[in-house]
Scaffold this motif. Structure first.
Motif, PDB file in Angstrom:
ATOM      1  N   PHE A  36      -7.851  95.466  42.686  1.00  0.00           N
ATOM      2  CA  PHE A  36      -6.564  96.175  43.348  1.00  0.00           C
ATOM      3  C   PHE A  36      -5.272  95.266  43.176  1.00  0.00           C
ATOM      4  CE2 PHE A  36     -10.726  97.111  45.469  1.00  0.00           C
ATOM      5  CZ  PHE A  36     -10.741  98.212  45.639  1.00  0.00           C
ATOM      6  N   HIS A  63      -1.345  95.365  43.337  1.00  0.00           N
ATOM      7  CA  HIS A  63      -0.307  95.944  44.339  1.00  0.00           C
ATOM      8  C   HIS A  63       1.210  95.829  43.972  1.00  0.00           C
ATOM      9  CE1 HIS A  63      -3.797  95.850  46.961  1.00  0.00           C
ATOM     10  NE2 HIS A  63      -3.140  96.476  47.663  1.00  0.00           N
ATOM     11  N   CYS A  66      -1.890 100.041  42.918  1.00  0.00           N
ATOM     12  CA  CYS A  66      -1.888  99.747  44.580  1.00  0.00           C
ATOM     13  C   CYS A  66      -0.285  99.472  44.900  1.00  0.00           C
ATOM     14  CB  CYS A  66      -2.853  99.006  45.092  1.00  0.00           C
ATOM     15  SG  CYS A  66      -4.355  99.357  44.496  1.00  0.00           S
ATOM     16  N   VAL A  75      -4.431 103.360  46.081  1.00  0.00           N
ATOM     17  CA  VAL A  75      -4.369 102.645  46.932  1.00  0.00           C
ATOM     18  C   VAL A  75      -3.199 102.173  47.782  1.00  0.00           C
ATOM     19  CG1 VAL A  75      -5.684 100.563  48.466  1.00  0.00           C
ATOM     20  CG2 VAL A  75      -6.876 101.933  46.604  1.00  0.00           C
TER      21      VAL A  75
END
Length: 179
Positions: free
Chosen positions: A96, A98, A133, A154
């Motif tokens: 993930f 970001h 993300c 996400v």
């Protein structure tokens, strides 16, 4: 349920105290936690390195989440942050990844096409990251707008019993299949 690694135990030397932090991270894994979240600047820049040390040889048992704050940096500098995170985390991929502290204004100014979203897509296509993300810090309407761009898998948001104003935006994310 995840383990946030922004405030790992620190030593007097300004670095994460590994004799406390690494057993803590291992115990979390033993108890069933598999999602570990960090960022470039956490623990004075030492958090990612400690996660890499703690989970070397255990990578297949965990999900790693980290963040890139270099929104206004050059493409080369943004990519260098990604490569540094991979090196410090001692992994060939980040589950993930970001954009750190994203707001609608930052998205408009630095992320949307032809901005840094191109680099995220490239990293995903190359298998360096699994999910595009953003950690989000803005108003509910901005989260809905970001979700509706179709760019994100996400969002990491602030949500707790005392701060529930994002609930309508979270419902929209759910409708769109965004975690």
């Amino acid at each position: 349920l995840g383990f946030g690694c922004m405030r790992l135990p620190m030593g007097d030397d300004g670095r994460v105290n590994r004799t406390v932090a690494i057993p803590l991270l291992h115990r979390a894994l033993e108890l069933g936690l598999t999602y570990f979240d960090t960022a470039v600047g956490y623990c004075r820049g030492d958090s990612q390195r400690v996660l890499g040390e703690a989970f070397e040889g255990l990578r297949d048992r965990i999900f790693l989440s980290t963040k890139n704050p270099a929104h206004s940096a050059s493409d080369a500098d943004w990519w260098a942050k990604l490569e540094e995170s991979l090196r410090l985390l001692r992994t060939d991929h980040i589950d993930f990844y970001h954009f750190h502290g994203l707001t609608w204004e930052t998205y408009e100014k630095h992320i949307r096409e032809p901005g840094k979203i191109r680099l995220m897509r490239k990293a995903k296509a190359e298998g360096l990251i699994r999910h595009i993300c953003a950690s989000f810090h803005d108003h509910p309407e901005a989260l809905i707008r970001l979700a509706e761009t179709g760019e994100f898998d996400v969002f990491t948001v602030q949500y707790n019993l005392l701060f529930r104003e994002l609930e309508p935006a979270l419902e929209r994310c759910r409708q769109l299949g965004i975690g």
